[in-house]
Design a protein around this motif. Structure first.
Motif, mmCIF file in Angstrom:
data_model
loop_
_atom_site.group_PDB
_atom_site.id
_atom_site.type_symbol
_atom_site.label_atom_id
_atom_site.label_comp_id
_atom_site.label_asym_id
_atom_site.label_seq_id
_atom_site.Cartn_x
_atom_site.Cartn_y
_atom_site.Cartn_z
ATOM 1 N N UNK A 177 0.861 -1.192 0.000
ATOM 2 C CA UNK A 177 0.000 0.000 0.000
ATOM 3 C C UNK A 177 0.889 1.231 0.000
ATOM 4 N N UNK A 178 0.477 2.254 -0.745
ATOM 5 C CA UNK A 178 1.241 3.490 -0.776
ATOM 6 C C UNK A 178 0.329 4.656 -0.433
ATOM 7 N N UNK A 179 0.931 5.739 0.043
ATOM 8 C CA UNK A 179 0.172 6.945 0.344
ATOM 9 C C UNK A 179 0.757 8.100 -0.454
ATOM 10 N N UNK A 180 -0.101 9.052 -0.802
ATOM 11 C CA UNK A 180 0.369 10.201 -1.566
ATOM 12 C C UNK A 180 0.518 11.441 -0.691
ATOM 13 N N UNK A 181 0.391 11.262 0.618
ATOM 14 C CA UNK A 181 0.533 12.375 1.554
ATOM 15 C C UNK A 181 1.597 12.051 2.587
ATOM 16 N N UNK A 182 2.278 13.082 3.042
ATOM 17 C CA UNK A 182 3.263 12.909 4.102
ATOM 18 C C UNK A 182 2.521 13.032 5.425
ATOM 19 N N UNK A 183 2.457 11.928 6.158
ATOM 20 C CA UNK A 183 1.658 11.859 7.380
ATOM 21 C C UNK A 183 2.537 11.688 8.615
ATOM 22 N N UNK A 184 3.730 12.281 8.574
ATOM 23 C CA UNK A 184 4.663 12.190 9.696
ATOM 24 C C UNK A 184 5.466 13.477 9.735
ATOM 25 N N UNK A 185 6.087 13.725 10.871
ATOM 26 C CA UNK A 185 6.915 14.924 10.987
ATOM 27 C C UNK A 185 8.380 14.540 10.778
ATOM 28 N N UNK A 186 9.213 15.489 10.398
ATOM 29 C CA UNK A 186 10.622 15.186 10.139
ATOM 30 C C UNK A 186 11.355 14.570 11.331
ATOM 31 N N UNK A 187 10.956 14.938 12.550
ATOM 32 C CA UNK A 187 11.658 14.384 13.717
ATOM 33 C C UNK A 187 11.287 12.925 13.976
ATOM 34 N N UNK A 188 10.304 12.387 13.279
ATOM 35 C CA UNK A 188 9.937 10.981 13.404
ATOM 36 C C UNK A 188 10.750 10.085 12.466
#
Length: 98
Positions: A30-41
């Protein structure tokens, strides 16, 4: 926020590596087209080119929590971020002419 993400992706993408050890299949189901995390994660980012075992380019984000997220390399937001990374990498490698 986007600038911080781009910088974080650049650092992780430039330092990550991956050996393809799959048995004839893609890593991402499965792939997502949105970034659902923050850079520090972010822990690592793996960019897997298309190959004989998988015809898709795969972008796998590994988070510090152990979770893996597959990003859609054709999504406009993802493409823009990686285009910015390529530009930044090119600027770092440019040597001044004498």
């Amino acid at each position: 926020m986007v600038y911080k993400l781009v910088v974080a992706l650049a650092v992780v993408a430039l330092t990550s590596s991956h050996e393809l050890t799959m048995n004839g299949r893609c890593s991402c189901l499965r792939i997502t087209n949105k970034i659902v995390f923050s850079p520090n994660q972010l822990k690592t980012i793996e960019i897997l080119p298309a190959s004989a075992s998988c015809e898709n380019v795969e972008i796998i984000v590994n988070l510090k929590s152990g979770r893996q997220i597959c990003l859609d390399p054709n999504a406009s937001q993802i493409r823009n971020i990686f285009q910015q990374l390529v530009k930044k990498k090119g600027k770092k490698n440019d040597k001044p002419s004498i």
